[in-house]
Design a protein around this motif. Structure first.
Motif, mmCIF file in Angstrom:
data_model
loop_
_atom_site.group_PDB
_atom_site.id
_atom_site.type_symbol
_atom_site.label_atom_id
_atom_site.label_comp_id
_atom_site.label_asym_id
_atom_site.label_seq_id
_atom_site.Cartn_x
_atom_site.Cartn_y
_atom_site.Cartn_z
ATOM 1 N N LEU A 73 0.813 -1.277 0.016
ATOM 2 C CA LEU A 73 0.242 -0.016 0.001
ATOM 3 C C LEU A 73 0.911 1.266 -0.063
ATOM 4 N N PRO A 74 1.795 1.340 0.810
ATOM 5 C CA PRO A 74 2.672 2.603 0.764
ATOM 6 C C PRO A 74 3.241 2.572 -0.590
ATOM 7 N N SER A 92 -0.588 6.083 6.088
ATOM 8 C CA SER A 92 -0.641 4.406 6.449
ATOM 9 C C SER A 92 -0.573 4.378 8.142
ATOM 10 N N ARG A 95 -3.142 2.633 10.882
ATOM 11 C CA ARG A 95 -3.062 1.372 11.196
ATOM 12 C C ARG A 95 -2.141 1.050 12.233
ATOM 13 N N SER A 129 -8.737 1.524 9.396
ATOM 14 C CA SER A 129 -9.013 1.701 7.875
ATOM 15 C C SER A 129 -9.644 2.640 7.444
ATOM 16 N N LEU A 132 -8.433 5.500 4.836
ATOM 17 C CA LEU A 132 -8.233 4.800 3.456
ATOM 18 C C LEU A 132 -9.636 4.995 2.669
#
Length: 136
Positions: A73-74, A92, A95, A129, A132
């Motif tokens: 994801l990053p 990020s 999380r 989350s 996101l």
């Protein structure tokens, strides 16, 4: 081997091919040794039980999914979205913050039962989350 793949053209590189062959040989050697020794470190005979083997399989898949989301994801944010590493880290971070906040609660299930910590963990995952959802 996995870190060098993108830099060295995966299996177009002799170095990566050599590492893959070495990994396969050592894995096969480890399995043979563990099956033939009197007191193995890893009891592979337990995989004969279907419920245990299924549990190991699903935990392995879960590990791949969680690790890949943690790593990919990053990278997605930086390469495809063009974000800086600081911005990707900022998006990020919920999380990690949620995980850090829930760590002190890990020892409580032994005294209180397993139902409520599971519910708290699922809800915590949901809220971690949440940012996101607002991806551009």
């Amino acid at each position: 081997m996995l870190d060098k793949g993108q830099e060295d053209d995966w299996f177009g590189s002799n170095f990566i091919i050599a590492l893959a062959i070495a990994a396969a040989v050592f894995l096969i050697g480890f399995i043979i040794r563990e099956l033939t020794i009197d007191q193995p470190i890893v009891h592979l005979e337990l995989l004969k039980y279907r419920s245990f083997a299924a549990g190991i399989f699903f935990v392995t898949v879960l590990g791949f999914v969680l690790y890949s989301s943690l790593v990919l994801l990053p990278l997605f944010m930086q390469t495809l979205l063009g974000w800086t590493s600081a911005t990707a880290g900022l998006w990020s971070s919920p999380r990690g913050i949620g995980t850090a906040l829930c760590m002190p609660l890990v020892g409580l299930p032994a005294r209180q039962g397993l139902g409520w910590p599971l519910a708290v963990g699922v809800r915590s995952r949901h809220w971690r989350s949440f940012p996101l959802r607002f991806f551009p």
